[in-house]
Motif scaffolding. Structure first.
Motif, PDB file in Angstrom:
ATOM      1  N   ARG A   1      16.091 -64.933 -10.682  1.00 35.94           N
ATOM      2  CA  ARG A   1      17.091 -65.875 -10.194  1.00 35.94           C
ATOM      3  C   ARG A   1      17.973 -65.182  -9.170  1.00 35.94           C
ATOM      4  O   ARG A   1      18.076 -63.961  -9.136  1.00 35.94           O
ATOM      5  N   TYR A   2      18.647 -65.993  -8.359  1.00 40.68           N
ATOM      6  CA  TYR A   2      19.592 -65.494  -7.360  1.00 40.68           C
ATOM      7  C   TYR A   2      20.923 -66.189  -7.608  1.00 40.68           C
ATOM      8  O   TYR A   2      21.046 -67.391  -7.395  1.00 40.68           O
ATOM      9  N   LEU A   3      21.899 -65.439  -8.084  1.00 38.73           N
ATOM     10  CA  LEU A   3      23.207 -65.987  -8.414  1.00 38.73           C
ATOM     11  C   LEU A   3      24.213 -65.521  -7.367  1.00 38.73           C
ATOM     12  O   LEU A   3      24.395 -64.325  -7.160  1.00 38.73           O
ATOM     13  N   ALA A   4      24.865 -66.484  -6.704  1.00 41.33           N
ATOM     14  CA  ALA A   4      25.811 -66.168  -5.629  1.00 41.33           C
ATOM     15  C   ALA A   4      27.238 -66.199  -6.159  1.00 41.33           C
ATOM     16  O   ALA A   4      27.605 -67.069  -6.966  1.00 41.33           O
ATOM     17  N   PHE A   5      28.043 -65.252  -5.679  1.00 41.56           N
ATOM     18  CA  PHE A   5      29.437 -65.119  -6.098  1.00 41.56           C
ATOM     19  C   PHE A   5      30.321 -64.902  -4.881  1.00 41.56           C
ATOM     20  O   PHE A   5      29.954 -64.177  -3.955  1.00 41.56           O
ATOM     21  N   ASP A   6      31.503 -65.503  -4.896  1.00 39.30           N
ATOM     22  CA  ASP A   6      32.514 -65.306  -3.853  1.00 39.30           C
ATOM     23  C   ASP A   6      33.586 -64.362  -4.371  1.00 39.30           C
ATOM     24  O   ASP A   6      33.934 -64.398  -5.561  1.00 39.30           O
ATOM     25  N   ALA A   7      34.125 -63.553  -3.486  1.00 39.72           N
ATOM     26  CA  ALA A   7      35.215 -62.649  -3.855  1.00 39.72           C
ATOM     27  C   ALA A   7      36.400 -63.464  -4.353  1.00 39.72           C
ATOM     28  O   ALA A   7      36.728 -64.514  -3.790  1.00 39.72           O
ATOM     29  N   SER A   8      37.050 -62.998  -5.403  1.00 41.20           N
ATOM     30  CA  SER A   8      38.165 -63.759  -5.969  1.00 41.20           C
ATOM     31  C   SER A   8      39.521 -63.076  -5.805  1.00 41.20           C
ATOM     32  O   SER A   8      40.520 -63.599  -6.280  1.00 41.20           O
ATOM     33  N   ASP A   9      39.553 -61.919  -5.156  1.00 41.66           N
ATOM     34  CA  ASP A   9      40.840 -61.277  -4.897  1.00 41.66           C
ATOM     35  C   ASP A   9      40.797 -60.547  -3.562  1.00 41.66           C
ATOM     36  O   ASP A   9      39.745 -60.426  -2.929  1.00 41.66           O
ATOM     37  N   ARG A  10      41.938 -60.074  -3.126  1.00 42.52           N
ATOM     38  CA  ARG A  10      42.079 -59.449  -1.814  1.00 42.52           C
ATOM     39  C   ARG A  10      41.249 -58.171  -1.675  1.00 42.52           C
ATOM     40  O   ARG A  10      40.604 -57.935  -0.649  1.00 42.52           O
ATOM     41  N   ILE A  11      41.235 -57.331  -2.675  1.00 42.51           N
ATOM     42  CA  ILE A  11      40.492 -56.066  -2.616  1.00 42.51           C
ATOM     43  C   ILE A  11      38.988 -56.327  -2.519  1.00 42.51           C
ATOM     44  O   ILE A  11      38.295 -55.729  -1.693  1.00 42.51           O
ATOM     45  N   THR A  12      38.492 -57.243  -3.328  1.00 43.29           N
ATOM     46  CA  THR A  12      37.067 -57.572  -3.304  1.00 43.29           C
ATOM     47  C   THR A  12      36.679 -58.171  -1.956  1.00 43.29           C
ATOM     48  O   THR A  12      35.637 -57.834  -1.390  1.00 43.29           O
ATOM     49  N   THR A  13      37.537 -59.038  -1.416  1.00 38.88           N
ATOM     50  CA  THR A  13      37.276 -59.644  -0.109  1.00 38.88           C
ATOM     51  C   THR A  13      37.204 -58.578   0.974  1.00 38.88           C
ATOM     52  O   THR A  13      36.332 -58.616   1.843  1.00 38.88           O
ATOM     53  N   ALA A  14      38.083 -57.599   0.917  1.00 36.86           N
ATOM     54  CA  ALA A  14      38.100 -56.537   1.926  1.00 36.86           C
ATOM     55  C   ALA A  14      36.837 -55.678   1.869  1.00 36.86           C
ATOM     56  O   ALA A  14      36.355 -55.216   2.899  1.00 36.86           O
ATOM     57  N   LEU A  15      36.278 -55.487   0.679  1.00 35.40           N
ATOM     58  CA  LEU A  15      35.110 -54.614   0.532  1.00 35.40           C
ATOM     59  C   LEU A  15      33.778 -55.349   0.674  1.00 35.40           C
ATOM     60  O   LEU A  15      32.834 -54.809   1.247  1.00 35.40           O
ATOM     61  N   THR A  16      33.682 -56.560   0.120  1.00 37.20           N
ATOM     62  CA  THR A  16      32.360 -57.195   0.071  1.00 37.20           C
ATOM     63  C   THR A  16      32.336 -58.677   0.439  1.00 37.20           C
ATOM     64  O   THR A  16      31.257 -59.204   0.671  1.00 37.20           O
ATOM     65  N   ARG A  17      33.440 -59.352   0.443  1.00 35.85           N
ATOM     66  CA  ARG A  17      33.522 -60.805   0.637  1.00 35.85           C
ATOM     67  C   ARG A  17      32.781 -61.554  -0.450  1.00 35.85           C
ATOM     68  O   ARG A  17      33.365 -62.242  -1.230  1.00 35.85           O
ATOM     69  N   GLY A  18      31.491 -61.468  -0.488  1.00 34.93           N
ATOM     70  CA  GLY A  18      30.701 -62.153  -1.500  1.00 34.93           C
ATOM     71  C   GLY A  18      29.365 -61.471  -1.670  1.00 34.93           C
ATOM     72  O   GLY A  18      28.919 -60.729  -0.788  1.00 34.93           O
ATOM     73  N   VAL A  19      28.731 -61.712  -2.807  1.00 37.25           N
ATOM     74  CA  VAL A  19      27.432 -61.104  -3.085  1.00 37.25           C
ATOM     75  C   VAL A  19      26.515 -62.121  -3.746  1.00 37.25           C
ATOM     76  O   VAL A  19      26.966 -63.093  -4.352  1.00 37.25           O
ATOM     77  N   THR A  20      25.242 -61.877  -3.606  1.00 41.10           N
ATOM     78  CA  THR A  20      24.230 -62.592  -4.367  1.00 41.10           C
ATOM     79  C   THR A  20      23.524 -61.549  -5.208  1.00 41.10           C
ATOM     80  O   THR A  20      23.122 -60.500  -4.694  1.00 41.10           O
ATOM     81  N   LEU A  21      23.405 -61.820  -6.493  1.00 44.96           N
ATOM     82  CA  LEU A  21      22.738 -60.892  -7.399  1.00 44.96           C
ATOM     83  C   LEU A  21      21.330 -61.395  -7.681  1.00 44.96           C
ATOM     84  O   LEU A  21      21.151 -62.539  -8.103  1.00 44.96           O
ATOM     85  N   GLU A  22      20.340 -60.557  -7.421  1.00 44.47           N
ATOM     86  CA  GLU A  22      18.964 -60.872  -7.815  1.00 44.47           C
ATOM     87  C   GLU A  22      18.823 -60.402  -9.250  1.00 44.47           C
ATOM     88  O   GLU A  22      18.971 -59.208  -9.536  1.00 44.47           O
ATOM     89  N   VAL A  23      18.582 -61.331 -10.149  1.00 44.75           N
ATOM     90  CA  VAL A  23      18.542 -60.996 -11.569  1.00 44.75           C
ATOM     91  C   VAL A  23      17.206 -61.405 -12.173  1.00 44.75           C
ATOM     92  O   VAL A  23      16.597 -62.386 -11.763  1.00 44.75           O
TER      93      VAL A  23
END
Length: 172
Positions: A22-44
């Motif tokens: 599966r491919y689960l997509a996630f959006d950054a939920s705080d300022r630090i996460t947004t600065a480093l990655t914005r969002g990720v998709t996890l291949e699980v």
């Protein structure tokens, strides 16, 4: 005795149909996460009884992905801040984009590990980056917090490689 083997045989035969990627997509939920990655998709990989193991982290804001492998030193888990509930350690594979991800999360470390909690669709996820420095010193680098955005599916085989060959969202 023979009757009890029939349901077990049915489960064993159905195993490949239940286990999947599966491919689960996630959006950054705080300022630090947004600065480093914005969002990720996890291949699980989802196993027979719903257990999930993360295989790869894919950037949703830039082209790039990093393979991760389940397992790592227990010291990575012990370096987490007090009260952290995450416990599954993953090692970032130091090839390709994995090297850049490790350097971005824990600059100056010899190795970087991710400690995650249970990954599930429709639930937020927190990832802790922990670095190992010379002298086998482990330090917590950053906590990345994500909100669930959706699940993605691979396109049908007939469209792979064509103009429609990108990941496509599915509705849930």
């Amino acid at each position: 005795m023979r009757r009890s083997l029939i349901p077990l045989a049915a489960i064993l035969i159905a195993t490949p149909a239940i286990a999947d990627t599966r491919y689960l997509a996630f959006d950054a939920s705080d300022r630090i996460t947004t600065a480093l990655t914005r969002g990720v998709t996890l291949e699980v990989d989802r196993g027979l009884f719903g257990a999930v193991s993360v295989r790869r982290i894919i950037s949703t804001s830039a082209r790039g992905s990093a393979s991760i492998t389940r397992g790592g030193p227990d010291e990575a888990r012990r370096a987490l801040p007090e009260g952290a509930g995450e416990s599954t350690v993953y090692s970032i594979v130091q090839e390709g984009d994995g090297r850049g991800l490790a350097r971005a999360l824990c600059p100056g470390s010899d190795a970087t590990f991710l400690v995650l909690g249970r990954v599930r669709a429709a639930r937020p996820v927190t990832m802790h980056a922990v670095g190992r420095w010379p002298g086998d010193q482990y330090r917590h680098c950053v906590a990345l917090s994500y909100d669930y955005r959706g699940e993605w599916a691979l396109p049908s085989r007939s469209t792979v490689g064509g103009t429609e060959g990108s990941l496509a969202p599915t509705r849930q």
